[in-house]
Design a protein around this motif. Structure first.
Motif, PDB file in Angstrom:
ATOM      1  N   GLY A 185       5.222  -6.919  12.216  1.00 10.17           N
ATOM      2  CA  GLY A 185       5.084  -7.714  11.005  1.00 10.17           C
ATOM      3  C   GLY A 185       4.896  -6.911   9.737  1.00 10.17           C
ATOM      4  O   GLY A 185       4.566  -7.466   8.693  1.00 10.17           O
ATOM      5  N   HIS A 186       5.094  -5.604   9.795  1.00  9.10           N
ATOM      6  CA  HIS A 186       4.948  -4.750   8.621  1.00  9.10           C
ATOM      7  C   HIS A 186       6.306  -4.183   8.212  1.00  9.10           C
ATOM      8  O   HIS A 186       7.171  -3.969   9.049  1.00  9.10           O
ATOM      9  N   ASP A 187       6.467  -3.951   6.917  1.00  4.59           N
ATOM     10  CA  ASP A 187       7.643  -3.269   6.387  1.00  4.59           C
ATOM     11  C   ASP A 187       7.216  -1.897   5.896  1.00  4.59           C
ATOM     12  O   ASP A 187       6.164  -1.752   5.280  1.00  4.59           O
ATOM     13  N   TYR A 188       8.037  -0.886   6.153  1.00  3.97           N
ATOM     14  CA  TYR A 188       7.760   0.485   5.744  1.00  3.97           C
ATOM     15  C   TYR A 188       8.958   1.021   4.965  1.00  3.97           C
ATOM     16  O   TYR A 188      10.100   0.843   5.394  1.00  3.97           O
ATOM     17  N   VAL A 189       8.689   1.665   3.832  1.00  7.39           N
ATOM     18  CA  VAL A 189       9.729   2.381   3.096  1.00  7.39           C
ATOM     19  C   VAL A 189       9.282   3.830   3.004  1.00  7.39           C
ATOM     20  O   VAL A 189       8.183   4.123   2.536  1.00  7.39           O
TER      21      VAL A 189
ATOM     22  N   ILE B 152       4.988   6.963   1.891  1.00  8.91           N
ATOM     23  CA  ILE B 152       5.284   5.777   2.689  1.00  8.91           C
ATOM     24  C   ILE B 152       4.655   4.581   1.994  1.00  8.91           C
ATOM     25  O   ILE B 152       3.461   4.584   1.672  1.00  8.91           O
ATOM     26  N   GLU B 153       5.472   3.572   1.755  1.00 12.75           N
ATOM     27  CA  GLU B 153       4.997   2.312   1.198  1.00 12.75           C
ATOM     28  C   GLU B 153       4.974   1.299   2.337  1.00 12.75           C
ATOM     29  O   GLU B 153       5.928   1.206   3.113  1.00 12.75           O
ATOM     30  N   VAL B 154       3.866   0.558   2.449  1.00 13.59           N
ATOM     31  CA  VAL B 154       3.673  -0.362   3.567  1.00 13.59           C
ATOM     32  C   VAL B 154       3.325  -1.743   3.033  1.00 13.59           C
ATOM     33  O   VAL B 154       2.484  -1.874   2.151  1.00 13.59           O
TER      34      VAL B 154
ATOM     35  N   GLU C 123       0.830  -1.207   0.000  1.00 13.29           N
ATOM     36  CA  GLU C 123       0.000   0.000   0.000  1.00 13.29           C
ATOM     37  C   GLU C 123       0.864   1.257   0.000  1.00 13.29           C
ATOM     38  O   GLU C 123       1.946   1.280   0.589  1.00 13.29           O
ATOM     39  N   LYS C 124       0.384   2.314  -0.658  1.00 11.30           N
ATOM     40  CA  LYS C 124       1.099   3.582  -0.716  1.00 11.30           C
ATOM     41  C   LYS C 124       0.296   4.654   0.017  1.00 11.30           C
ATOM     42  O   LYS C 124      -0.892   4.796  -0.207  1.00 11.30           O
ATOM     43  N   ARG C 125       0.975   5.377   0.883  1.00 12.88           N
ATOM     44  CA  ARG C 125       0.353   6.473   1.636  1.00 12.88           C
ATOM     45  C   ARG C 125       1.097   7.756   1.289  1.00 12.88           C
ATOM     46  O   ARG C 125       2.226   7.959   1.715  1.00 12.88           O
ATOM     47  N   ARG C 126       0.450   8.627   0.538  1.00 12.63           N
ATOM     48  CA  ARG C 126       1.097   9.840   0.052  1.00 12.63           C
ATOM     49  C   ARG C 126       0.949  10.988   1.040  1.00 12.63           C
ATOM     50  O   ARG C 126      -0.066  11.125   1.696  1.00 12.63           O
ATOM     51  N   GLY C 127       1.976  11.821   1.094  1.00  7.46           N
ATOM     52  CA  GLY C 127       1.976  13.003   1.932  1.00  7.46           C
ATOM     53  C   GLY C 127       2.715  14.123   1.235  1.00  7.46           C
ATOM     54  O   GLY C 127       3.314  13.922   0.176  1.00  7.46           O
ATOM     55  N   SER C 128       2.702  15.299   1.837  1.00  7.81           N
ATOM     56  CA  SER C 128       3.373  16.435   1.209  1.00  7.81           C
ATOM     57  C   SER C 128       4.888  16.358   1.351  1.00  7.81           C
ATOM     58  O   SER C 128       5.617  16.897   0.525  1.00  7.81           O
ATOM     59  N   LEU C 129       5.392  15.695   2.386  1.00  9.45           N
ATOM     60  CA  LEU C 129       6.829  15.622   2.614  1.00  9.45           C
ATOM     61  C   LEU C 129       7.451  14.315   2.144  1.00  9.45           C
ATOM     62  O   LEU C 129       8.647  14.266   1.877  1.00  9.45           O
ATOM     63  N   PHE C 130       6.670  13.259   2.074  1.00 12.13           N
ATOM     64  CA  PHE C 130       7.205  11.961   1.688  1.00 12.13           C
ATOM     65  C   PHE C 130       6.075  11.008   1.318  1.00 12.13           C
ATOM     66  O   PHE C 130       4.903  11.293   1.552  1.00 12.13           O
TER      67      PHE C 130
ATOM     68  N   SER D 194       1.265  10.446  11.533  1.00 13.45           N
ATOM     69  CA  SER D 194      -0.092  10.376  10.982  1.00 13.45           C
ATOM     70  C   SER D 194      -0.157   9.468   9.758  1.00 13.45           C
ATOM     71  O   SER D 194      -1.130   8.747   9.571  1.00 13.45           O
ATOM     72  N   ARG D 195       0.869   9.478   8.914  1.00 14.57           N
ATOM     73  CA  ARG D 195       0.885   8.603   7.732  1.00 14.57           C
ATOM     74  C   ARG D 195       1.046   7.144   8.129  1.00 14.57           C
ATOM     75  O   ARG D 195       0.476   6.261   7.507  1.00 14.57           O
ATOM     76  N   ILE D 196       1.835   6.877   9.161  1.00 15.08           N
ATOM     77  CA  ILE D 196       2.019   5.491   9.601  1.00 15.08           C
ATOM     78  C   ILE D 196       0.745   4.954  10.231  1.00 15.08           C
ATOM     79  O   ILE D 196       0.372   3.801  10.027  1.00 15.08           O
ATOM     80  N   GLU D 197       0.040   5.792  10.993  1.00 17.79           N
ATOM     81  CA  GLU D 197      -1.181   5.339  11.668  1.00 17.79           C
ATOM     82  C   GLU D 197      -2.390   5.281  10.748  1.00 17.79           C
ATOM     83  O   GLU D 197      -3.409   4.704  11.110  1.00 17.79           O
TER      84      GLU D 197
END
Length: 133
Positions: A89-93, A39-41, A30-37, A114-117
């Motif tokens: 059990g999760h990987d984050y990039v 996050i792929e989970v 999954e991809k979580r987009r933000g203004s600064l970065f 906030s993006r991680i949660e």
């Protein structure tokens, strides 16, 4: 005791992604987009394993000094603020954008948490969507 740090949050270790195949596997998640970065989970389906995190800063965002500064800021934000929010059990990039250099550290840390949660939004498959033509 001198030199001892106090922290109200429980200490939670976060592993690191180090090899290219690990980073490529997370791209399928999954991809979580933000203004600064971005996050792929990826959920590894291992509930007892520690979460792992990796950082990516592409060459288009500056020279080596600037890229390393962005990476160090992100690592410190994860260490101080976001490590506790990561699911076991999760990987984050974390893929940095140029604004990571100039953003205030508190804003960087709060957006990271906030993006991680953020939980994924349930979307209907493309075949089930009705379209008005």
């Amino acid at each position: 005791m001198a030199g001892e740090l106090t922290n109200e949050r429980p200490k939670k270790t976060v592993g690191r992604l180090k090899s290219r195949p690990q980073f490529l596997a997370v791209r399928e998640g999954e991809k979580r987009r933000g203004s600064l970065f971005l996050i792929e989970v990826l959920d590894r389906k291992l509930s007892d394993a520690e979460p792992r995190v990796g950082f990516t800063v592409t060459k288009k965002h500056g020279n080596a000094v600037e890229r390393n500064r962005m990476r160090r800021r992100l690592k410190e934000a994860v260490r101080l603020h976001a490590g506790f929010a990561m699911q076991p059990g999760h990987d984050y990039v974390v893929v940095a954008r140029r604004d990571v250099l100039t953003a205030p550290f508190e804003k960087l840390a709060s957006e990271l948490v906030s993006r991680i949660e953020t939980r994924p939004k349930h979307r209907r498959p493309e075949t089930d969507r009705s379209r008005k033509v």
